[in-house]
Write an enzyme that holds these catalytic residues in place. Structure first.
Site, short mmCIF file in Angstrom:
data_model
loop_
_atom_site.label_atom_id
_atom_site.label_comp_id
_atom_site.label_asym_id
_atom_site.label_seq_id
_atom_site.Cartn_x
_atom_site.Cartn_y
_atom_site.Cartn_z
N SER A 253 -3.27 28.35 -15.08
CA SER A 253 -3.24 27.00 -14.87
C SER A 253 -2.10 26.35 -15.28
CB SER A 253 -4.39 25.89 -14.68
OG SER A 253 -4.27 24.91 -14.51
N HIS A 394 -11.14 26.36 -8.67
CA HIS A 394 -9.70 26.02 -9.75
C HIS A 394 -11.05 26.24 -11.44
CE1 HIS A 394 -5.53 25.17 -11.85
NE2 HIS A 394 -6.46 23.84 -13.57
C1 GTR Z 1 -3.97 19.90 -14.28
C2 GTR Z 1 -2.30 19.83 -13.89
C3 GTR Z 1 -2.32 21.40 -13.27
C4 GTR Z 1 -2.62 22.70 -14.02
C5 GTR Z 1 -4.73 22.38 -14.54
C6 GTR Z 1 -5.03 23.20 -15.43
O1 GTR Z 1 -4.42 18.63 -14.12
O2 GTR Z 1 -2.14 18.83 -13.26
O3 GTR Z 1 -0.40 21.50 -13.13
O4 GTR Z 1 -1.94 22.97 -15.01
O5 GTR Z 1 -4.06 20.97 -15.48
O6 GTR Z 1 -4.33 24.03 -16.84
O7 GTR Z 1 -5.68 23.81 -15.69
#
Ligand code: GTR
Length: 415
Positions: A253, A394
């Site tokens: 991420s 995710h």
């Molecule tokens: C979210 C963000 C993403 C990603 C994610 C993370 O809030 O919008 O770009 O970076 O966090 O790091 O888990």
């Protein structure tokens, strides 16, 4: 850009492929003065430096040269950690050369049985080194952390209950069993992940006389984290238990955006993995699918350099797109991974960055990618470039690690 204006105009995320705007990617193999890049020499001498410079000045911000007096101190070592399976070391890195903050701590696990220097995976983590394994002897971080109940963070600090809360993301047994080491670093040691105008973390150490914060083309937080990874590499180069020619970077991420930028700038990293990195990472900005420049720069104003704000809702004016970030890693192996339910990160946009960076990998004489279309779910593609989209959310799960370990075996061990 005033925050209020941008926020007021913030659009709803698009998840409809039919509504992705028509776009044309900037040509990766054409110099700024219009020459076709048809030789490795032209790539290395002209085009690659141009692209690197554009990412520095328009996206992540330029980082300072390594500090002259960096200091490393091994603070603990145990040769029978994890029930005898691992050598565990903790190493402090003092950026100013003095034993004071800012300081980052490396947690290193190596297979106990290793008889020669071992290849390692190195990655930043979100909530401290003590979260990455079920090992009660890891030093508990006392640094500032983002609020998170599930990680037992109280008043922005870790507690004893925080231990091991991210262990599912780090497949430590599998990594060690397959003969690799792991180097972990808490990203907040380098720069805490919130917008404080760059008063804390590493930035103030490099302010010029009278400077209060980075200029519009100077490093934001992602660049600072990436710079920290390079400083960790400076340490690894002094550690003869580690195979310094085989250091793979991994990040998830926001930390996957970071591993790509670190790998792009520092060619000592032999292999680079981006797990679900999304907007500002592997995903093409021009697609405006899921998270966009508007959303990310407003939610996390500290991540990128201020110049990046110029392209909010004007993605077509960006002189680069993220396929060019991947191309900077060529010819070194690169792996990008997506997840079906992680539409926010735009899986197709992540795939397309790999595909559109392939011409550089081919120009430099590698096998390239080997996929022309997005592969089926749970069907990884692995050549010099790797990609998979797996079922699920995710996250980083054992399935992802299985592919990364196979990919590392292929490139580090020729199997
Ligand atoms: C979210 C963000 C993403 C990603 C994610 C993370 O809030 O919008 O770009 O970076 O966090 O790091 O888990």
């Amino acid at each position: 850009v005033s925050m209020q204006t941008a926020q007021a105009q913030r659009p709803k995320p698009n998840y409809d492929e039919a509504k992705v705007p028509q776009y044309k990617l900037p040509a990766v193999l054409k110099t700024s003065d219009g020459r076709k890049v048809d030789s490795a020499e032209l790539w290395w001498k002209v085009r690659r430096p141009e692209i690197l410079h554009l990412f520095e000045s328009e996206v992540y911000g330029k980082s300072p040269a390594p500090p002259e007096n960096i200091l490393f101190e091994v603070i603990s070592q145990k040769n029978d950690a994890l029930h005898g399976k691992a050598i565990r070391k903790e190493v402090s890195v003092f950026f100013s050369g003095k034993k004071e903050e800012p300081r980052m701590d490396l947690l290193i696990y190596l297979p106990a049985k290793a008889t020669k220097p071992v290849p390692v995976f190195m990655g930043l983590n979100f909530y401290g080194n003590h979260t990455i394994a079920n090992d009660p002897e890891i030093t508990l971080s006392t640094k500032w952390m983002r609020a998170n109940k599930a990680k037992a963070i109280v008043n922005h600090r870790a507690t004893e209950k925080s231990r091991g809360t991210s262990a599912s993301r780090w497949a430590i047994d599998e990594i060690l069993d397959r003969g690799y080491g792991l180097v972990a670093i808490y990203c907040g040691d380098i720069d805490p992940d919130y917008d404080d105008g760059f008063q804390n973390g590493i930035h103030p150490l490099f302010n010029k006389a009278g400077q209060k914060k980075p200029a519009a083309d100077e490093w934001g937080t992602i660049a600072a984290w990436a710079w920290g990874l390079s400083r960790a590499m400076d340490y690894l180069e002094t550690d003869d238990q580690i195979d310094q020619k085989h250091v793979a970077l991994i990040g998830h991420s926001r930390l996957g955006k970071t591993s790509l930028w670190a790998g792009a700038q520092d060619q000592r990293f032999a292999l680079v993995i981006s797990n679900n990195s999304g907007c500002g990472g592997a995903a093409l900005s021009r697609r405006r699918f899921g998270e966009t420049l508007n959303v990310i720069n407003n939610a996390f104003p500290h991540w990128f350099c201020d110049n990046f704000n110029k392209y909010i809702d004007k993605e077509e004016q960006l002189p680069v797109d993220q396929h060019m970030l991947v191309s900077l890693i060529a010819p070194r192996p690169v792996y990008v991974a997506s997840a079906v339910e992680d539409r926010w990160a735009d899986p197709r946009g992540e795939f397309l960055s790999v595909l559109n960076a392939e011409p550089v990998y081919k120009l430099l004489g590698t096998s390239g990618f080997g996929a022309k279309q997005m592969p089926e779910v749970n069907q990884p593609v692995q050549q010099q470039m790797g990609y998979h989209i797996r079922t699920g959310k995710h996250d980083v799960i054992d399935y992802d690690w299985k592919q990364y370990l196979d990919f590392a075996d292929r490139h580090f061990r020729g199997s």
